[in-house]
Design a protein around this motif. Structure first.
Motif, short mmCIF file in Angstrom:
data_model
loop_
_atom_site.label_atom_id
_atom_site.label_comp_id
_atom_site.label_asym_id
_atom_site.label_seq_id
_atom_site.Cartn_x
_atom_site.Cartn_y
_atom_site.Cartn_z
N LEU A 31 0.82 -1.20 0.00
CA LEU A 31 0.00 0.00 0.00
C LEU A 31 0.86 1.26 0.00
O LEU A 31 0.67 2.17 -0.81
CB LEU A 31 -0.93 0.00 1.21
CG LEU A 31 -1.79 1.24 1.41
CD1 LEU A 31 -2.77 1.42 0.27
CD2 LEU A 31 -2.52 1.17 2.73
N VAL A 32 1.86 1.29 0.89
CA VAL A 32 2.75 2.46 0.97
C VAL A 32 3.51 2.63 -0.35
O VAL A 32 3.60 3.74 -0.88
CB VAL A 32 3.72 2.32 2.17
CG1 VAL A 32 4.81 3.39 2.12
CG2 VAL A 32 2.94 2.42 3.48
N SER A 37 4.44 5.71 -5.22
CA SER A 37 4.61 5.76 -6.68
C SER A 37 3.58 6.67 -7.33
O SER A 37 3.79 7.16 -8.44
CB SER A 37 4.56 4.37 -7.29
OG SER A 37 3.26 3.83 -7.22
N ALA A 38 2.48 6.94 -6.62
CA ALA A 38 1.45 7.87 -7.11
C ALA A 38 1.72 9.31 -6.68
O ALA A 38 0.90 10.19 -6.92
CB ALA A 38 0.08 7.42 -6.64
N ALA A 57 -2.03 11.29 4.13
CA ALA A 57 -0.76 11.45 3.42
C ALA A 57 -0.62 12.90 2.98
O ALA A 57 -1.50 13.73 3.22
CB ALA A 57 -0.72 10.53 2.21
N THR A 58 0.50 13.19 2.35
CA THR A 58 0.76 14.52 1.80
C THR A 58 1.03 14.38 0.32
O THR A 58 1.72 13.46 -0.11
CB THR A 58 1.99 15.16 2.50
OG1 THR A 58 1.73 15.22 3.90
CG2 THR A 58 2.26 16.56 1.98
N LYS A 59 0.45 15.30 -0.47
CA LYS A 59 0.71 15.34 -1.91
C LYS A 59 0.76 16.80 -2.33
O LYS A 59 -0.14 17.57 -2.00
CB LYS A 59 -0.35 14.59 -2.70
CG LYS A 59 0.00 14.50 -4.18
CD LYS A 59 -0.89 13.52 -4.91
CE LYS A 59 -0.40 13.38 -6.34
NZ LYS A 59 -1.23 12.43 -7.07
N ASP A 60 1.82 17.15 -3.01
CA ASP A 60 2.01 18.53 -3.48
C ASP A 60 1.94 19.52 -2.33
O ASP A 60 1.36 20.61 -2.45
CB ASP A 60 0.99 18.89 -4.57
CG ASP A 60 1.09 17.99 -5.79
OD1 ASP A 60 2.22 17.56 -6.12
OD2 ASP A 60 0.06 17.72 -6.42
#
Length: 78
Positions: A31-32, A37-38, A57-60
């Motif tokens: 999962l991680v 990778s995404a 989670a954190t994205k951008d």
């Protein structure tokens, strides 16, 4: 001949059950890796829910809440 028909029926039933059973759930490591990778980082608070696996989670640079279903599909919660 009857035994062959019974055997084939049982075999078809087993194949059908296998095809319809839910996908193998991802391990926490898988999962991680999938989320990283995404483009997600700082993956934490992984919890199983009725919807699937809930994750923060954190994205951008933004904190996001995610749900990953049993087939591995990732959806951001709003």
């Amino acid at each position: 001949m009857l035994m062959r028909a019974i055997f084939q029926s049982v075999l078809y039933a087993l194949v059908l059950v296998g095809a319809l059973s839910p996908a193998h759930a991802l391990t926490q490591q898988e999962l991680v890796a999938k989320l990283e990778s995404a483009g997600y980082s700082q993956i934490r608070d992984i919890k199983s829910t009725a919807e699937g696996t809930a994750v923060k989670a954190t994205k951008d640079g933004k904190e996001v809440s995610l749900v990953v279903d049993s087939s591995g599909q990732v959806q951001e919660r709003r």
